[in-house]
Design an enzyme around this catalytic site. Structure first.
Site, mmCIF file in Angstrom:
data_model
loop_
_atom_site.group_PDB
_atom_site.id
_atom_site.type_symbol
_atom_site.label_atom_id
_atom_site.label_comp_id
_atom_site.label_asym_id
_atom_site.label_seq_id
_atom_site.Cartn_x
_atom_site.Cartn_y
_atom_site.Cartn_z
ATOM 1 N N HIS A 269 -11.445 11.524 11.358
ATOM 2 C CA HIS A 269 -12.056 10.720 10.287
ATOM 3 C C HIS A 269 -12.198 9.249 10.666
ATOM 4 O O HIS A 269 -13.231 8.625 10.418
ATOM 5 C CB HIS A 269 -11.206 10.851 9.011
ATOM 6 C CG HIS A 269 -11.725 10.029 7.887
ATOM 7 N ND1 HIS A 269 -12.863 10.356 7.200
ATOM 8 C CD2 HIS A 269 -11.282 8.860 7.361
ATOM 9 C CE1 HIS A 269 -13.098 9.433 6.280
ATOM 10 N NE2 HIS A 269 -12.155 8.513 6.366
ATOM 11 N N LYS B 242 0.874 -1.183 0.000
ATOM 12 C CA LYS B 242 0.000 0.000 0.000
ATOM 13 C C LYS B 242 0.904 1.223 0.000
ATOM 14 O O LYS B 242 1.835 1.306 0.802
ATOM 15 C CB LYS B 242 -0.904 0.021 1.237
ATOM 16 C CG LYS B 242 -1.824 1.257 1.245
ATOM 17 C CD LYS B 242 -2.888 1.165 2.313
ATOM 18 C CE LYS B 242 -2.360 1.533 3.666
ATOM 19 N NZ LYS B 242 -3.436 1.665 4.671
HETATM 20 P P1 NAD Z 1 -7.812 13.065 11.581
HETATM 21 O O1 NAD Z 1 -6.844 14.102 11.155
HETATM 22 O O2 NAD Z 1 -9.127 12.993 10.893
HETATM 23 O O3 NAD Z 1 -8.089 13.190 13.163
HETATM 24 C C1 NAD Z 1 -7.025 13.448 14.073
HETATM 25 C C2 NAD Z 1 -7.512 13.310 15.503
HETATM 26 O O4 NAD Z 1 -6.410 13.623 16.375
HETATM 27 C C3 NAD Z 1 -8.643 14.272 15.876
HETATM 28 O O5 NAD Z 1 -9.477 13.670 16.838
HETATM 29 C C4 NAD Z 1 -7.886 15.443 16.533
HETATM 30 O O6 NAD Z 1 -8.681 16.175 17.455
HETATM 31 C C5 NAD Z 1 -6.795 14.687 17.261
HETATM 32 N N1 NAD Z 1 -5.642 15.550 17.556
HETATM 33 C C6 NAD Z 1 -4.794 16.089 16.648
HETATM 34 N N2 NAD Z 1 -3.855 16.823 17.298
HETATM 35 C C7 NAD Z 1 -4.140 16.756 18.626
HETATM 36 C C8 NAD Z 1 -3.537 17.281 19.809
HETATM 37 N N3 NAD Z 1 -2.443 18.027 19.752
HETATM 38 N N4 NAD Z 1 -4.104 16.966 21.016
HETATM 39 C C9 NAD Z 1 -5.205 16.187 21.086
HETATM 40 N N5 NAD Z 1 -5.811 15.645 20.004
HETATM 41 C C10 NAD Z 1 -5.290 15.934 18.789
HETATM 42 O O7 NAD Z 1 -7.026 11.679 11.472
HETATM 43 P P2 NAD Z 1 -7.599 10.220 11.265
HETATM 44 O O8 NAD Z 1 -7.689 9.920 9.817
HETATM 45 O O9 NAD Z 1 -8.768 10.028 12.153
HETATM 46 O O10 NAD Z 1 -6.337 9.368 11.805
HETATM 47 C C11 NAD Z 1 -5.972 9.445 13.160
HETATM 48 C C12 NAD Z 1 -4.626 8.811 13.339
HETATM 49 O O11 NAD Z 1 -4.691 7.418 13.027
HETATM 50 C C13 NAD Z 1 -3.518 9.380 12.442
HETATM 51 O O12 NAD Z 1 -2.379 9.553 13.243
HETATM 52 C C14 NAD Z 1 -3.278 8.295 11.411
HETATM 53 O O13 NAD Z 1 -1.956 8.297 10.920
HETATM 54 C C15 NAD Z 1 -3.556 7.072 12.268
HETATM 55 N N6 NAD Z 1 -3.877 5.863 11.509
HETATM 56 C C16 NAD Z 1 -3.447 4.686 12.009
HETATM 57 C C17 NAD Z 1 -3.736 3.519 11.339
HETATM 58 C C18 NAD Z 1 -3.285 2.206 11.895
HETATM 59 O O14 NAD Z 1 -3.391 1.188 11.209
HETATM 60 N N7 NAD Z 1 -2.837 2.160 13.114
HETATM 61 C C19 NAD Z 1 -4.483 3.559 10.153
HETATM 62 C C20 NAD Z 1 -4.954 4.771 9.698
HETATM 63 C C21 NAD Z 1 -4.647 5.926 10.384
#
Ligand code: NAD
Length: 321
Positions: A138, A67
């Site tokens: 998201h 991916k």
């Molecule tokens: P998003 O940008 O839509 O949401 C980010 C979230 O983090 C929001 O709730 C926001 O309020 C919070 N946030 C950001 N900065 C902050 C801070 N300083 N203090 C407190 N809260 C804070 O992102 P998303 O698409 O929901 O993804 C979230 C995370 O999951 C990302 O880091 C992404 O890389 C990770 N992710 C992990 C996997 C996995 O397999 N583990 C897969 C996809 C995404």
């Protein structure tokens, strides 16, 4: 090459299919039948984006590929696009010829939600009643929907830096006929299961916010330097993960290992619990923590199912490549 565009994924991949594919591939990884390649993840110095490749080979399911994609933090606000963008490429393991290209955005949300759900099924207390969410971006609504389908809860609570965004989670709770309460982080101690899904580099919660017996799924940390939970919680919890190599290098456990409070040998595979090689939770007051780092094999497993269903339904297109 078979192409399944992003717009077709919602009509093909069910949450049940994603859950089954992820449970199976975690078990295959733990049994040594499938392995992930080292992850490339780079801050490209443009748009604050993190871009990279996650790949692997499942010799049992015969999935080979990668991916490509990452996280563009300004997409939503500036362009109305989701921040995560990715595409999966599958290859014929016998010939190396490219076999499929599959839209990876919804797929990533569904496979990531499936991973935390698989951890809930195998590690949460059977009498867990309160579901807690940390983060409301998201991915969060996908995480919550999958969790509520996996286990029967009485109530959902949630915390987000911007509390207004919690309405999306309240809507998901309402789909399941459950009450939702926006809480302060201190009140997260009510939860029996917590999913954190934030993009933070400085931890937002720790041992003071999590009660004995809770199962925590940390799903946001997938990059060197990121950290959602304070090290005191990681030190106290029994840690399980999708892949140990990723957990200790770019996952939530990277910091507790670097601090010398746990070693690589202290981290357990969720796949071993699925296979029955590890007993999983050992006591009702144990804190279990799933470090969901997100592995390439998850994407390949789910993509292989998508291609199979798409071909059977006549969705997508074959391209001579
Ligand atoms: P998003 O940008 O839509 O949401 C980010 C979230 O983090 C929001 O709730 C926001 O309020 C919070 N946030 C950001 N900065 C902050 C801070 N300083 N203090 C407190 N809260 C804070 O992102 P998303 O698409 O929901 O993804 C979230 C995370 O999951 C990302 O880091 C992404 O890389 C990770 N992710 C992990 C996997 C996995 O397999 N583990 C897969 C996809 C995404």
């Amino acid at each position: 090459m078979y192409i399944v565009p992003e717009s077709a994924i919602a009509d093909i991949l069910t949450r049940r299919d994603a859950f089954e594919a992820i449970e199976k591939v975690f078990a295959a990884m733990s049994a040594g039948d499938a392995y992930n390649f080292p992850v490339i993840r780079e801050a490209i110095g443009h748009e604050d984006a993190l871009y990279g490749f996650k790949g692997g080979f499942d010799g049992k399911g015969m999935s080979l590929g990668l991916k490509a994609g990452g996280y563009w933090p300004h997409n939503l606000e500036q362009r109305g696009l989701i921040n995560h963008q990715s595409t999966v490429f599958l290859f014929d393991a016998d010939t190396g010829k490219v076999a499929a290209m599959v839209g990876g955005n919804l797929l990533t949300a569904l496979r990531t939600a499936a991973a935390s759900s698989v951890s809930i099924k195998h590690l949460a207390r059977k009498d867990a009643k309160v579901m807690g969410m940390i983060g409301a971006g998201h991915q969060a609504k996908f995480q919550l929907r999958a969790a509520l389908e996996t286990h029967s809860f009485d109530k959902v609570i949630g915390w987000n830096r911007n509390p207004a965004a919690l309405t999306t989670l309240a809507d998901v709770a309402a789909e399941f006929g459950l009450p939702f309460e926006a809480v302060a982080l201190d009140e997260m101690t009510q939860a029996d299961v917590v999913i954190s899904i934030t993009s933070v580099f400085s931890p937002v919660f720790g041992a003071a916010h999590i009660s004995a017996g809770t199962h925590v799924a940390c799903m946001g940390t997938d990059t060197i330097g990121k950290q959602e939970a304070q090290t005191d919680l990681l030190a106290k919890a029994t840690i399980f993960t999708d892949e140990i190599a990723q957990s200790v290098t770019l996952g939530e456990a990277q910091h507790v290992v670097a601090a010398g409070l746990k070693t690589r040998g202290d981290i357990n595979e969720l796949g071993a619990v699925i296979n029955g090689a590890h007993a999983g939770r050992s006591a009702d007051d144990e804190i279990t923590l799933f470090d969901g780092t997100g592995v390439g094999l998850q994407d390949l497993a789910v993509s292989a199912s998508i291609v199979e269903i798409a071909k059977a339904k006549g969705i997508g297109m074959e391209v001579d490549f």
